[in-house]
Design a protein around this motif. Structure first.
Motif, PDB file in Angstrom:
ATOM      1  N   PHE A 248       0.830  -1.212   0.000  1.00 11.48           N
ATOM      2  CA  PHE A 248       0.000   0.000   0.000  1.00 11.48           C
ATOM      3  C   PHE A 248       0.862   1.258   0.000  1.00 11.48           C
ATOM      4  O   PHE A 248       0.599   2.217  -0.739  1.00 11.48           O
ATOM      5  CB  PHE A 248      -0.914  -0.020   1.225  1.00 11.48           C
ATOM      6  N   LEU A 249       1.916   1.270   0.814  1.00  6.26           N
ATOM      7  CA  LEU A 249       2.802   2.434   0.886  1.00  6.26           C
ATOM      8  C   LEU A 249       3.502   2.678  -0.449  1.00  6.26           C
ATOM      9  O   LEU A 249       3.598   3.820  -0.923  1.00  6.26           O
ATOM     10  CB  LEU A 249       3.835   2.218   1.991  1.00  6.26           C
ATOM     11  N   ALA A 250       3.986   1.597  -1.073  1.00  5.09           N
ATOM     12  CA  ALA A 250       4.688   1.742  -2.353  1.00  5.09           C
ATOM     13  C   ALA A 250       3.749   2.276  -3.431  1.00  5.09           C
ATOM     14  O   ALA A 250       4.119   3.167  -4.213  1.00  5.09           O
ATOM     15  CB  ALA A 250       5.274   0.399  -2.780  1.00  5.09           C
ATOM     16  N   ARG A 251       2.533   1.758  -3.490  1.00  6.95           N
ATOM     17  CA  ARG A 251       1.582   2.230  -4.491  1.00  6.95           C
ATOM     18  C   ARG A 251       1.188   3.681  -4.251  1.00  6.95           C
ATOM     19  O   ARG A 251       1.039   4.456  -5.206  1.00  6.95           O
ATOM     20  CB  ARG A 251       0.345   1.340  -4.474  1.00  6.95           C
ATOM     21  N   THR A 252       1.020   4.050  -2.991  1.00  2.00           N
ATOM     22  CA  THR A 252       0.672   5.443  -2.685  1.00  2.00           C
ATOM     23  C   THR A 252       1.761   6.399  -3.139  1.00  2.00           C
ATOM     24  O   THR A 252       1.487   7.438  -3.756  1.00  2.00           O
ATOM     25  CB  THR A 252       0.432   5.603  -1.169  1.00  2.00           C
ATOM     26  N   LEU A 253       3.015   6.059  -2.847  1.00  2.00           N
ATOM     27  CA  LEU A 253       4.122   6.923  -3.263  1.00  2.00           C
ATOM     28  C   LEU A 253       4.233   6.980  -4.784  1.00  2.00           C
ATOM     29  O   LEU A 253       4.504   8.045  -5.352  1.00  2.00           O
ATOM     30  CB  LEU A 253       5.426   6.410  -2.659  1.00  2.00           C
ATOM     31  N   ALA A 254       4.018   5.842  -5.433  1.00  2.00           N
ATOM     32  CA  ALA A 254       4.112   5.822  -6.895  1.00  2.00           C
ATOM     33  C   ALA A 254       3.051   6.708  -7.524  1.00  2.00           C
ATOM     34  O   ALA A 254       3.335   7.504  -8.430  1.00  2.00           O
ATOM     35  CB  ALA A 254       3.979   4.381  -7.411  1.00  2.00           C
TER      36      ALA A 254
ATOM     37  N   CYS B 113      -7.218   6.909  -2.883  1.00  2.37           N
ATOM     38  CA  CYS B 113      -7.534   6.263  -4.164  1.00  2.37           C
ATOM     39  C   CYS B 113      -6.919   4.869  -4.252  1.00  2.37           C
ATOM     40  O   CYS B 113      -7.540   3.943  -4.782  1.00  2.37           O
ATOM     41  CB  CYS B 113      -7.046   7.137  -5.321  1.00  2.37           C
ATOM     42  N   VAL B 114      -5.693   4.705  -3.744  1.00  2.53           N
ATOM     43  CA  VAL B 114      -5.066   3.384  -3.745  1.00  2.53           C
ATOM     44  C   VAL B 114      -5.862   2.422  -2.865  1.00  2.53           C
ATOM     45  O   VAL B 114      -6.084   1.261  -3.221  1.00  2.53           O
ATOM     46  CB  VAL B 114      -3.602   3.490  -3.271  1.00  2.53           C
ATOM     47  N   TRP B 115      -6.292   2.911  -1.707  1.00  6.68           N
ATOM     48  CA  TRP B 115      -7.110   2.073  -0.816  1.00  6.68           C
ATOM     49  C   TRP B 115      -8.430   1.692  -1.485  1.00  6.68           C
ATOM     50  O   TRP B 115      -8.853   0.536  -1.438  1.00  6.68           O
ATOM     51  CB  TRP B 115      -7.383   2.830   0.480  1.00  6.68           C
ATOM     52  N   PHE B 116      -9.059   2.660  -2.139  1.00  7.48           N
ATOM     53  CA  PHE B 116     -10.341   2.391  -2.787  1.00  7.48           C
ATOM     54  C   PHE B 116     -10.178   1.425  -3.957  1.00  7.48           C
ATOM     55  O   PHE B 116     -11.020   0.556  -4.194  1.00  7.48           O
ATOM     56  CB  PHE B 116     -10.954   3.703  -3.275  1.00  7.48           C
TER      57      PHE B 116
ATOM     58  N   ALA C  63      -7.537   8.367  -9.454  1.00  3.71           N
ATOM     59  CA  ALA C  63      -8.310   7.125  -9.479  1.00  3.71           C
ATOM     60  C   ALA C  63      -7.859   6.220 -10.628  1.00  3.71           C
ATOM     61  O   ALA C  63      -7.708   5.007 -10.460  1.00  3.71           O
ATOM     62  CB  ALA C  63      -9.800   7.446  -9.592  1.00  3.71           C
ATOM     63  N   VAL C  64      -7.644   6.813 -11.806  1.00  2.19           N
ATOM     64  CA  VAL C  64      -7.177   6.026 -12.957  1.00  2.19           C
ATOM     65  C   VAL C  64      -5.791   5.453 -12.681  1.00  2.19           C
ATOM     66  O   VAL C  64      -5.516   4.271 -12.945  1.00  2.19           O
ATOM     67  CB  VAL C  64      -7.169   6.886 -14.234  1.00  2.19           C
ATOM     68  N   PHE C  65      -4.881   6.281 -12.146  1.00  2.00           N
ATOM     69  CA  PHE C  65      -3.542   5.807 -11.820  1.00  2.00           C
ATOM     70  C   PHE C  65      -3.597   4.639 -10.830  1.00  2.00           C
ATOM     71  O   PHE C  65      -2.889   3.640 -10.986  1.00  2.00           O
ATOM     72  CB  PHE C  65      -2.708   6.943 -11.222  1.00  2.00           C
ATOM     73  N   SER C  66      -4.432   4.767  -9.801  1.00  2.41           N
ATOM     74  CA  SER C  66      -4.514   3.741  -8.761  1.00  2.41           C
ATOM     75  C   SER C  66      -5.123   2.459  -9.299  1.00  2.41           C
ATOM     76  O   SER C  66      -4.663   1.355  -8.972  1.00  2.41           O
ATOM     77  CB  SER C  66      -5.338   4.265  -7.576  1.00  2.41           C
ATOM     78  N   PHE C  67      -6.155   2.571 -10.120  1.00  2.00           N
ATOM     79  CA  PHE C  67      -6.816   1.385 -10.670  1.00  2.00           C
ATOM     80  C   PHE C  67      -5.851   0.592 -11.545  1.00  2.00           C
ATOM     81  O   PHE C  67      -5.760  -0.630 -11.449  1.00  2.00           O
ATOM     82  CB  PHE C  67      -8.040   1.805 -11.483  1.00  2.00           C
ATOM     83  N   MET C  68      -5.119   1.274 -12.419  1.00  2.00           N
ATOM     84  CA  MET C  68      -4.183   0.581 -13.300  1.00  2.00           C
ATOM     85  C   MET C  68      -3.080  -0.096 -12.487  1.00  2.00           C
ATOM     86  O   MET C  68      -2.652  -1.216 -12.788  1.00  2.00           O
ATOM     87  CB  MET C  68      -3.571   1.562 -14.292  1.00  2.00           C
ATOM     88  N   LEU C  69      -2.647   0.554 -11.425  1.00  2.00           N
ATOM     89  CA  LEU C  69      -1.558   0.006 -10.625  1.00  2.00           C
ATOM     90  C   LEU C  69      -1.969  -1.284  -9.924  1.00  2.00           C
ATOM     91  O   LEU C  69      -1.173  -2.213  -9.801  1.00  2.00           O
ATOM     92  CB  LEU C  69      -1.112   1.042  -9.592  1.00  2.00           C
TER      93      LEU C  69
END
Length: 683
Positions: free
Chosen positions: A32-38, A74-77, A155-161
């Motif tokens: 979660f932390l890595a995705r949030t920073l990315a 957004c990453v959490w969602f 949201a788009v960035f988080s969904f793709m990740l």
């Protein structure tokens, strides 16, 4: 059976589950932390590339801190699956909607700030105008509001990740700042492009990964590789940039060749076309001439417009000089030293009317600067005369004279480039630069000491520099009317209302006619660190390289998308039976393969056509060719199409031939096979 079950104790099972629970929880948090920073850093780089061309008056830390907070949400969602998304999603929409409704001033401030940032470049070019009044808002809330606007992007960035889907959509969004800037004739700064490239590379390297340890390992590896690649690219570009500084080198020779042999010919062709179109329109406009003359009786001819596209300036009844910008002479600020901020005037009661829509910003002069002395212009009413004073300048401006006299300037174009470079490297635009001290000249204080000003500063200094380099030049003050301000009237003419924000000053040089020289820089805020998009000649050249690379990447991406879509369509059409039509699709595919192999296409079902295919594709036996010919002819002329079994057999035969032929093709033919003919790659 019972004995085997007894061997597994509950204690051993409990310990394993407890260990898995602990490791899984930590891994999820790390992921979660890595995705949030990315996502956060990618959004930050995206805004940096956009703001390097379209600046907003904002302390950027108040934008970037909320970006990371919203990235975490957004990453959490994006990690929630199924129906569990409904409740938090609906709650988020309701919360944001209520905040927007209750904070209308903040909403207006956000929208107006974004509109101003874009329209300053889009509508005004180098004329920095405040098009919308932004309500007074604290930087922290303005930053939060702009971050809220970024939520769909996050949201788009988080969904793709998390799902590893929609990579093409993310790439298009990342290129959006480059697209917008390129449309306006500008490009993001080199630093912004490098940061976007770096963060995007790390972001794509961890997409689809669901292990925290794997994500961090991939991110570090990709980051190190991209860092080395960026450094090597930057170092490799330095010798090229150094060679481009040599005016006798190949770069300047090539540029001169393109300008004279290509660009000039295109401009001449366009000009010839416009003149022809203008002549063709004369007959059509003649019928409206009488009506236009009646309507224009209330307007007063300005006398300072092109003869082939005359515009008139009108002044409403009862209106006096209130429409004149406050920095024009005849006001309390006749001495330029007293001007401390941009004061445009109200512009009430003034308009311009044109028979056709202007192609670019229209400059409406109200006075010209003739003689310059003691930081003041002696002005004349607009006319086209060339006074002797237009070549004179004060002898006491020693610093400005020294700067200009030591340049090797041979023509007015070189002079214009030199002046623009000096402004871009040493000054910024400011609405409130402050007044000029009494012991300083207005122009020298602006260029050498204060280094910030608005249109009057740039126009005055540019005019004096042209004169010092031996060219006839005059200072002009009045209004600049953007094309967007013109509205079409019922009689076919175009009319624009002049507003106070259109007040402007510029420079004009004479060479068989007066030429407008716009040297006012785009508005980038009062912070000198916030330099314009092209802050120096070297930087502009580097950005041209970045722009060219961006265009190539965009073209390659669009070409790849187009080929992928066509390839899927061909594969689907050939795979479907569709009452025998799939057999014809497979036959045409054989001709596509033959064309790539070097045989010209023959659109017929004759025996000679099949003989050509036999020779070109010898992997298919003669017996199979006879069978293929019968199947194709039955499809075209038979009462009943061949069966699905025959279609399936032909499909397998064609796919096998495609597999064999791909292994024999050269690189050039493979490119044609995949991206021109768009033939299937896998079966």
């Amino acid at each position: 059976m019972k004995k085997r079950r007894a061997e597994k104790t509950g204690i051993r099972l409990w310990k394993e589950n407890d260990k898995k629970f602990f490791v899984g929880s930590m891994d999820k948090f790390v992921l979660f932390l890595a995705r949030t920073l990315a996502v956060g850093f990618l959004a930050l780089a995206w805004w940096e590339s956009l703001l390097s061309v379209f600046p907003i008056e904002l302390d950027r830390k108040w934008l970037y801190m909320p970006l990371f907070a919203f990235s975490a949400l957004c990453v959490w969602f994006a990690g929630i699956r199924g129906k569990k998304k409904i409740i938090p999603g609906a709650a988020g929409v309701i919360l944001i909607s209520s905040l927007i409704w209750k904070n209308k001033n903040l909403t207006v401030a956000v929208l107006d700030s974004l509109a101003n940032a874009y329209l300053r470049v889009h509508d005004e070019g180098n004329v920095p105008l405040l098009l919308y009044n932004v309500p007074v808002t604290a930087d922290v809330w303005l930053g939060v509001g702009i971050a809220v606007v970024t939520l769909p992007l996050l949201a788009v960035f988080s969904f793709m990740l998390s799902r590893d889907k929609g990579k093409a959509v993310v790439l298009v969004l990342l290129m959006l700042p480059v697209f917008l800037a390129a449309v306006e004739g500008a490009f993001p700064s080199v630093q912004a492009c490098i940061s976007l490239f770096f963060t995007a590379g790390v972001y794509y390297s961890i997409s689809g990964k669901h292990s925290g340890r794997t994500v961090w390992r991939e991110a570090v590896a990709a980051g190190g590789f991209l860092l080395i690649l960026s450094i090597l690219s930057w170092e490799a570009a330095q010798p090229i940039e150094a060679k481009k500084e040599n005016k006798e080198g190949r770069y300047f020779q090539a540029r001169a060749f393109v300008e004279t042999r290509v660009i000039q010919k295109v401009e001449d062709a366009v000009r010839t076309g416009k003149e022809k179109q203008h002549d063709d329109n004369q007959g059509e406009n003649a019928s409206n001439q009488e009506k236009n003359e009646e309507d224009n009786e209330k307007y007063v001819d300005s006398g300072q417009v092109p003869e082939d596209d005359p515009l008139d300036m009108g002044q409403g009844a009862g209106t006096s000089s209130g429409g004149r910008p406050a920095f024009l002479t005849g006001t309390e600020n006749s001495n330029l030293r007293n001007i401390g901020s941009f004061q445009p005037g109200d512009g009430e009661g003034l308009w311009v009317v044109s028979g056709t829509l202007p192609e670019s910003t229209y400059y409406l002069p109200l006075e010209y600067g003739k003689d310059y002395a003691d930081s003041s212009w002696q002005t004349v009413e607009p006319d086209d005369k060339v006074y002797a004073e237009y070549s004179q300048y004060p002898e006491n401006l020693s610093r400005l004279m020294e700067l200009c006299k030591k340049q090797n300037i041979y023509n007015v174009k070189d002079a214009a480039n030199f002046i623009q470079t000096e402004f871009e490297e040493n000054t910024v635009y400011s609405y409130s630069p402050g007044t000029t001290p009494g012991d300083w000249d207005f122009a020298e204080y602006f260029l050498f000491e204060n280094k910030k000003g608005f249109c009057v500063h740039f126009a005055t200094t540019a005019t004096l520099m042209y004169r010092m380099m031996g060219f006839t030049a005059r200072y002009a003050a009045g209004y600049s009317i953007p094309v967007s301000a013109f509205e079409k009237q019922e009689d076919g003419s175009y009319r624009a209302k002049v507003t106070g924000e259109m007040g402007h000053a510029w420079c004009e040089t004479y060479d068989n006619g007066w030429m407008i020289r716009e040297h006012t820089l785009p508005y980038t805020g009062d912070n000198p660190a916030a330099a314009p998009p092209a802050s120096s000649s070297n930087r502009a050249q580097k950005e041209n390289w970045v722009a060219a690379a961006a265009v190539l990447v965009l073209a390659a991406f669009l070409f790849w998308i187009h080929a992928s879509v066509r390839r899927r369509q061909k594969a689907r059409t050939a795979r479907e039976y569709a009452d025998g039509r799939g057999i014809l699709s497979l036959y045409l595919m054989l001709w596509d393969i033959a064309e790539v192999a070097g045989t010209p296409r023959e659109n017929s079902l004759s025996g000679s056509a099949f003989e050509k295919l036999k020779i070109t594709l010898p992997e298919i036996s003669g017996q199979d060719w006879e069978w293929i010919q019968q199947a194709v002819q039955q499809t075209m002329f038979g009462k009943q199409p061949p069966s699905k079994e025959i279609h399936e057999r032909l499909y397998r035969l064609v796919m096998e031939e495609a597999r064999i032929i791909q292994g024999k093709l050269t690189v050039r033919k493979k490119i044609r096979y995949r991206y021109v003919k768009c033939l299937p790659l896998s079966f």
